[in-house]
Write an enzyme that holds these catalytic residues in place. Structure first.
Site, PDB file in Angstrom:
ATOM      1  N   SER A 224       0.852  -1.187   0.000  1.00 44.47           N
ATOM      2  CA  SER A 224       0.000   0.000   0.000  1.00 44.47           C
ATOM      3  C   SER A 224       0.888   1.236   0.000  1.00 44.47           C
ATOM      4  O   SER A 224       2.109   1.131   0.006  1.00 44.47           O
ATOM      5  CB  SER A 224      -0.887   0.006   1.243  1.00 44.47           C
ATOM      6  OG  SER A 224      -0.118   0.389   2.365  1.00 44.47           O
ATOM      7  N   LYS A 225       0.226   2.381   0.001  1.00 45.57           N
ATOM      8  CA  LYS A 225       0.961   3.654  -0.058  1.00 45.57           C
ATOM      9  C   LYS A 225       2.027   3.769   1.020  1.00 45.57           C
ATOM     10  O   LYS A 225       3.027   4.463   0.839  1.00 45.57           O
ATOM     11  CB  LYS A 225      -0.018   4.824   0.087  1.00 45.57           C
ATOM     12  CG  LYS A 225      -0.680   5.200  -1.217  1.00 45.57           C
ATOM     13  CD  LYS A 225      -1.521   6.446  -1.024  1.00 45.57           C
ATOM     14  CE  LYS A 225      -2.471   6.596  -2.201  1.00 45.57           C
ATOM     15  NZ  LYS A 225      -3.737   7.213  -1.825  1.00 45.57           N
TER      16      LYS A 225
END
Ligand code: GLU
Length: 457
Positions: A224-225
């Site tokens: 994820s980010k």
């Protein structure tokens, strides 16, 4: 074989989704099958036209072409679920008539009295009737998986506003598009029993399901980010090649054998199969990807590499797009850097001295302080001025001769010259760089720095 990539256009194309797209494309193409792009935009509040265009651009950049779509005649497709709502509605109504679904006004899927044909008040959705039993399938990657139907709620097919849910749309589409293999992320495993029940209710055989382990970051958590860049388009901006991305995605969950790492598209197409897809999560490793990119850069033809570098040079303000002279210079400069860069975006800093005037970086000014550097600059200027032609081997011979006669180590003698000509103490090979800068510009730069050296004393 008919495969599809079915992104929801709610944002950028995630690198995990790009890998899913690749595996579907590889299997379709390696078998001479069909690859479909289907935009799952039923969630209208989160889907945007911009995201659809970005997804298509990203797929084109990766070279993942799709085969069919509604606009036959022009550039194909893609299919869009919002344009197919009537088909879903008809399917839901068909199931309703056969008693395989029922109208329900309740908020949850708990088996309620609506199921017995006494619908509650309020806006009515159409729910699927999940019967008792077990739903099992043999996943082509994960192996046999089964669910007890008691764990599956009576899920909504058609919302009260008449729009189809994901489950209904995906199954009706996969049936009508005759999809034979569904490769998708393991996060969809829990959706699969519902979809299989729906297939059977529609009187169809489910396709082969192949759920790929998710990609994880260094901490073992789904990528994820928090782990860094997850939008594929970022990788293009950072200077990664599509060849490297494809190679990396392919190895992130699949292998050819125990040793082959660098593979081109043709090798992947000739060898890809589901039985070598791993059940273990792939680890996103920027270092490995970056190394791989360097390997693919080295394998590009010079002119091809120059063409790929052009947008980065233009972006850095070093040349204007389509400028023939700059392009020629860039093509000549490519051999100097092809083994030194791992990202296309590293080229502008290394080559700036060819495209604009330079002044010595302040942190390196001590290289031209004192008697010896000044003498080098004076002497080099004199020797290079009479050099004809101004070619790397002759430049090298002249400067090595000079260093020897001056009793200096070549390295020490070349440093002030490198700083003068390139503006930096690190640069591509000096003599080739000088040749590309050209005689007049070289002499001018050396004289300027000679004057500076005199001032510095
Ligand atoms: N639209 C779904 C997603 O983006 C994919 C559905 C599927 O592959 O079945 O996650």
């Amino acid at each position: 074989m008919r495969l599809r990539f079915a992104p929801s256009p709610t944002g950028y194309l995630h690198i995990g989704s790009a890998r899913t797209a690749l595996y579907n494309w590889l299997l379709a193409r390696s078998a001479g099958g069909t690859f479909i792009l289907r935009i799952e935009d039923t969630d209208r509040s989160r889907s945007t036209e911009e995201a659809i265009l970005a997804i298509m651009e990203d797929l084109r950049w990766l070279g993942l072409d799709w085969d069919e779509g509604p606009d036959v005649g022009g550039p194909y497709g893609p299919y869009r679920q919002t344009e197919r709502m009537d088909i879903y509605r008809r399917a839901a109504e068909g199931l309703l008539e056969e008693g395989k679904a029922y109208r329900c006004g309740c908020r949850t899927g708990e088996k309620c009295r609506c199921r017995e044909g006494r619908p509650s008040e309020g806006p009515q959705a159409i729910r699927f009737r999940v019967e008792e039993g077990e739903t099992a399938f043999d996943d082509a990657i994960m192996g046999p998986i089964s669910f007890d139907n008691s764990s599956i709620e009576d899920f909504v097919l058609l919302r009260s506003d008449g729009t189809a849910t994901y489950h209904l749309a995906v199954v009706v589409d996969d049936v009508s598009m005759a999809v034979t293999h569904v490769i998708r992320g393991a996060d969809h495993i829990s959706n699969t029993p519902k979809q299989i029940l729906l297939y059977r209710a529609l009187g169809k055989e489910p396709p082969v399901f192949a759920h790929m382990p998710l990609t994880v970051g260094s901490d073992g958590k789904p990528l994820s980010k928090r782990h860094g860049d997850v939008a594929l388009s970022r990788y293009r901006e950072l200077g990664f090649l599509p060849e490297a991305m494809i190679n990396y995605f392919a190895l992130l969950g699949w292998s050819l054998d125990d040793s082959t790492t660098i593979m081109d598209r043709r090798t992947l197409l000739a060898n890809f199969s589901l039985d070598r897809v791993s059940r273990n999560p792939g680890n996103w490793d920027m270092n490995k990807l970056t190394w791989m990119n360097g390997q693919h850069i080295m394998r590009l033809d010079g002119d091809d590499l120059a063409a790929r570098l052009e947008p980065f040079m233009v972006g850095a303000g070093l040349m204007s797009s389509g400028d023939r002279d700059s392009m020629k210079l860039l093509e000549r400069a490519v051999p100097l850097i092809r083994e030194r860069i791992k990202l296309l975006s590293e080229a502008p800093a290394l080559l700036a001295f060819l495209f604009r005037e330079v002044s010595p970086e302040t942190s390196s000014l001590e290289l031209i302080k004192g008697e010896a550097p000044l003498r080098v600059l004076e002497e080099a200027e004199r020797r290079l001025a009479s050099l004809e032609p101004f070619a790397a081997p002759l430049i090298e011979e002249a400067l090595r001769g000079m260093a020897a006669e001056m009793g200096m180590k070549p390295r020490d003698a070349f440093q002030p010259l490198r700083l003068a000509v390139t503006g930096s103490r690190v640069s591509p090979p000096l003599f080739e760089s000088m040749e590309l800068v050209g005689k007049e510009r070289c002499l001018k730069r050396i004289r300027r720095v000679r004057d500076l050296a005199r001032e510095l004393g």
